[in-house]
Design a protein around this motif. Sequence first.
Motif, PDB file in Angstrom:
ATOM      1  N   ALA A   1       0.831  -1.204   0.000  1.00  0.00           N
ATOM      2  CA  ALA A   1       0.000   0.000   0.000  1.00  0.00           C
ATOM      3  C   ALA A   1       0.866   1.255   0.000  1.00  0.00           C
ATOM      4  CB  ALA A   1      -0.934  -0.008   1.212  1.00  0.00           C
ATOM      5  N   GLU A   2       1.991   1.193   0.716  1.00  0.00           N
ATOM      6  CA  GLU A   2       2.896   2.344   0.790  1.00  0.00           C
ATOM      7  C   GLU A   2       3.664   2.559  -0.504  1.00  0.00           C
ATOM      8  OE1 GLU A   2       5.499   1.682   4.067  1.00  0.00           O
ATOM      9  OE2 GLU A   2       3.860   1.450   5.516  1.00  0.00           O
ATOM     10  N   LYS A   3       4.059   1.472  -1.164  1.00  0.00           N
ATOM     11  CA  LYS A   3       5.006   1.562  -2.264  1.00  0.00           C
ATOM     12  C   LYS A   3       4.383   1.469  -3.649  1.00  0.00           C
ATOM     13  CE  LYS A   3       8.724  -0.449   0.562  1.00  0.00           C
ATOM     14  NZ  LYS A   3       9.614   0.722   0.546  1.00  0.00           N
ATOM     15  N   THR A   4       3.073   1.180  -3.747  1.00  0.00           N
ATOM     16  CA  THR A   4       2.425   1.042  -5.053  1.00  0.00           C
ATOM     17  C   THR A   4       1.096   1.787  -5.069  1.00  0.00           C
ATOM     18  OG1 THR A   4       1.047  -0.920  -4.620  1.00  0.00           O
ATOM     19  CG2 THR A   4       3.370  -1.306  -5.132  1.00  0.00           C
ATOM     20  N   ASN A   5       0.575   1.965  -6.257  1.00  0.00           N
ATOM     21  CA  ASN A   5      -0.759   2.566  -6.433  1.00  0.00           C
ATOM     22  C   ASN A   5      -1.753   1.534  -6.951  1.00  0.00           C
ATOM     23  OD1 ASN A   5       0.053   5.246  -5.697  1.00  0.00           O
ATOM     24  ND2 ASN A   5       1.032   5.434  -7.706  1.00  0.00           N
ATOM     25  N   LEU A   6      -1.497   0.272  -6.689  1.00  0.00           N
ATOM     26  CA  LEU A   6      -2.354  -0.796  -7.188  1.00  0.00           C
ATOM     27  C   LEU A   6      -3.703  -0.798  -6.485  1.00  0.00           C
ATOM     28  CD1 LEU A   6       0.229  -3.729  -7.324  1.00  0.00           C
ATOM     29  CD2 LEU A   6      -0.594  -2.353  -9.254  1.00  0.00           C
ATOM     30  N   ALA A   7      -4.718  -1.279  -7.203  1.00  0.00           N
ATOM     31  CA  ALA A   7      -6.029  -1.475  -6.599  1.00  0.00           C
ATOM     32  C   ALA A   7      -5.954  -2.615  -5.586  1.00  0.00           C
ATOM     33  CB  ALA A   7      -7.059  -1.800  -7.682  1.00  0.00           C
ATOM     34  N   ASN A   8      -6.931  -2.690  -4.697  1.00  0.00           N
ATOM     35  CA  ASN A   8      -6.912  -3.698  -3.630  1.00  0.00           C
ATOM     36  C   ASN A   8      -6.798  -5.120  -4.180  1.00  0.00           C
ATOM     37  OD1 ASN A   8      -7.059  -1.797  -1.615  1.00  0.00           O
ATOM     38  ND2 ASN A   8      -9.291  -1.906  -1.425  1.00  0.00           N
ATOM     39  N   ASP A   9      -7.545  -5.406  -5.268  1.00  0.00           N
ATOM     40  CA  ASP A   9      -7.524  -6.751  -5.844  1.00  0.00           C
ATOM     41  C   ASP A   9      -6.131  -7.102  -6.367  1.00  0.00           C
ATOM     42  OD1 ASP A   9      -8.744  -9.204  -7.052  1.00  0.00           O
ATOM     43  OD2 ASP A   9      -8.172  -8.185  -8.903  1.00  0.00           O
ATOM     44  N   GLU A  10      -5.500  -6.159  -7.061  1.00  0.00           N
ATOM     45  CA  GLU A  10      -4.166  -6.400  -7.606  1.00  0.00           C
ATOM     46  C   GLU A  10      -3.135  -6.521  -6.490  1.00  0.00           C
ATOM     47  OE1 GLU A  10      -3.968  -2.944 -10.139  1.00  0.00           O
ATOM     48  OE2 GLU A  10      -4.229  -4.201 -11.936  1.00  0.00           O
ATOM     49  N   ARG A  11      -3.302  -5.707  -5.451  1.00  0.00           N
ATOM     50  CA  ARG A  11      -2.381  -5.754  -4.324  1.00  0.00           C
ATOM     51  C   ARG A  11      -2.485  -7.096  -3.605  1.00  0.00           C
ATOM     52  NH1 ARG A  11      -3.524  -0.548  -2.305  1.00  0.00           N
ATOM     53  NH2 ARG A  11      -4.836  -1.437  -0.684  1.00  0.00           N
ATOM     54  N   ASN A  12      -3.704  -7.595  -3.440  1.00  0.00           N
ATOM     55  CA  ASN A  12      -3.912  -8.875  -2.783  1.00  0.00           C
ATOM     56  C   ASN A  12      -3.307 -10.005  -3.614  1.00  0.00           C
ATOM     57  OD1 ASN A  12      -5.198 -10.540  -0.675  1.00  0.00           O
ATOM     58  ND2 ASN A  12      -6.479 -11.271  -2.356  1.00  0.00           N
ATOM     59  N   TRP A  13      -3.474  -9.927  -4.934  1.00  0.00           N
ATOM     60  CA  TRP A  13      -2.886 -10.937  -5.825  1.00  0.00           C
ATOM     61  C   TRP A  13      -1.365 -10.910  -5.723  1.00  0.00           C
ATOM     62  CZ3 TRP A  13       0.462 -10.386  -9.982  1.00  0.00           C
ATOM     63  CH2 TRP A  13       0.645 -11.525 -10.770  1.00  0.00           C
TER      64      TRP A  13
ATOM     65  N   ASP B   1       9.051  -5.965  -8.285  1.00  0.00           N
ATOM     66  CA  ASP B   1       9.484  -6.173  -9.664  1.00  0.00           C
ATOM     67  C   ASP B   1       8.328  -6.583 -10.571  1.00  0.00           C
ATOM     68  OD1 ASP B   1       9.540  -8.540  -8.025  1.00  0.00           O
ATOM     69  OD2 ASP B   1      10.468  -9.610  -9.681  1.00  0.00           O
ATOM     70  N   LEU B   2       7.195  -6.989  -9.978  1.00  0.00           N
ATOM     71  CA  LEU B   2       6.047  -7.418 -10.777  1.00  0.00           C
ATOM     72  C   LEU B   2       4.999  -6.326 -10.955  1.00  0.00           C
ATOM     73  CD1 LEU B   2       5.422 -10.974  -9.222  1.00  0.00           C
ATOM     74  CD2 LEU B   2       6.973 -10.335 -11.076  1.00  0.00           C
ATOM     75  N   VAL B   3       5.201  -5.197 -10.303  1.00  0.00           N
ATOM     76  CA  VAL B   3       4.159  -4.168 -10.251  1.00  0.00           C
ATOM     77  C   VAL B   3       3.812  -3.616 -11.628  1.00  0.00           C
ATOM     78  CG1 VAL B   3       3.667  -1.815  -9.452  1.00  0.00           C
ATOM     79  CG2 VAL B   3       4.600  -3.504  -7.867  1.00  0.00           C
ATOM     80  N   LYS B   4       4.823  -3.448 -12.494  1.00  0.00           N
ATOM     81  CA  LYS B   4       4.597  -2.756 -13.761  1.00  0.00           C
ATOM     82  C   LYS B   4       3.667  -3.503 -14.707  1.00  0.00           C
ATOM     83  CE  LYS B   4       8.930  -0.159 -13.825  1.00  0.00           C
ATOM     84  NZ  LYS B   4      10.198   0.105 -14.565  1.00  0.00           N
ATOM     85  N   ASP B   5       3.559  -4.814 -14.580  1.00  0.00           N
ATOM     86  CA  ASP B   5       2.740  -5.569 -15.531  1.00  0.00           C
ATOM     87  C   ASP B   5       1.914  -6.629 -14.822  1.00  0.00           C
ATOM     88  OD1 ASP B   5       1.686  -6.231 -17.999  1.00  0.00           O
ATOM     89  OD2 ASP B   5       3.274  -7.661 -18.451  1.00  0.00           O
ATOM     90  N   VAL B   6       1.175  -6.217 -13.807  1.00  0.00           N
ATOM     91  CA  VAL B   6       0.352  -7.162 -13.062  1.00  0.00           C
ATOM     92  C   VAL B   6      -0.677  -7.815 -13.977  1.00  0.00           C
ATOM     93  CG1 VAL B   6      -1.439  -7.345 -11.286  1.00  0.00           C
ATOM     94  CG2 VAL B   6       0.669  -6.109 -10.802  1.00  0.00           C
ATOM     95  N   GLN B   7      -1.351  -7.016 -14.801  1.00  0.00           N
ATOM     96  CA  GLN B   7      -2.396  -7.548 -15.662  1.00  0.00           C
ATOM     97  C   GLN B   7      -1.837  -8.526 -16.691  1.00  0.00           C
ATOM     98  OE1 GLN B   7      -5.630  -7.235 -15.168  1.00  0.00           O
ATOM     99  NE2 GLN B   7      -5.961  -8.672 -16.856  1.00  0.00           N
ATOM    100  N   GLY B   8      -0.699  -8.172 -17.316  1.00  0.00           N
ATOM    101  CA  GLY B   8      -0.092  -9.053 -18.303  1.00  0.00           C
ATOM    102  C   GLY B   8       0.353 -10.369 -17.692  1.00  0.00           C
TER     103      GLY B   8
END
Length: 330
Positions: free
Chosen positions: A177-189, A201-208
């Motif tokens: 939560a501190e280091k990313t702007n991901l949505a809750n679902d993506e953060r939980n994944w 290292d995975l933050v940039k392409d979570v969806q891909g």
Amino acid sequence: MPLAEIRGQAASIDLISRALQSNQLPSAWLFVGPPSVGKRLTAQLIAQTLNCKIYQGIDACGQCDPCRQIEVGNFADVELIEPSGQNIRMEQIQEALRWMQYRPERSHYRVLILDEADRMNRESANAFLKTLEEPPPQTTIILLTTSPMLLLETILSRCQQIRFQPLSPEILTDLLAEKTNLANDERNWLMKQGMGSVRLDLVKDVQGLRELQSQWGLWIQQIGASEMIEILSRCQEWSSTKDLTWERLLDWLETWLRDLAWLLHELPETELLNQDQLPALRKCLQRYSSESVLALYEAVLEVRHNIARNANKTLQLEGLWLRLKHLQEA
């Protein structure tokens, strides 16, 4: 930043702090644990503590000139060595050994940090071993590794080991939560994929990556002839890509096999790491036994080990998928 602010590693930090405060430092530390759980940050804070002008060997203030310079990697008496490409090369070790022979320029201690120390080949490891046997005065060596079994036994025996633990879900949630702007679902994944590590290292392409994992999940349910042809044609691509897809595949297989073992032992489905692929996991239950899941997990570890020792990545991945298919049919 004080050492006490390292989260989730209280026991390890306590051991390190007591050694610093008593001025009874080992000549070499070996930090062992999962990736991205605080090993490298702790090594940096030790370097800051030993050179801090404010707290003078008790802790790191994070504000004085040495602390700030060490944080940005611009302090003459602190050296970081990390893999250049696949391995830590002999030339890197030789350069580090020359650097260690000089007296500290601006401090009381020199600190050498060797990240991913298990990536030394035998030649560079043997060269480094000589320094561990007779370390220069006023020098502290810190080795970091996720795979101590890949280090020479003689190196292990000359280091004081400090174990770092996987981070709790609560700490991971807070850090992401501190280091990313991901949505809750993506953060939980992402938290579940990390298995106790902060996988920034995975933050940039979570969806891909989620889409790629869904494809792998479809294939692994039933690997027929057509699937095998597609998989083998893709192994070359995954091995040569610059975004480490081959490593992402091995990471995913570990989580997948963990989930299969979880289901085979009738443990709660709510704790699965690949919760979004539950239907595919259930289908795999009909094709894999507990024995085959364990055999596959060992095969994944073997592939990691072989690639770390410069085995051909494409051949290793092809062999792993062929083994998956064989055990499915057994």
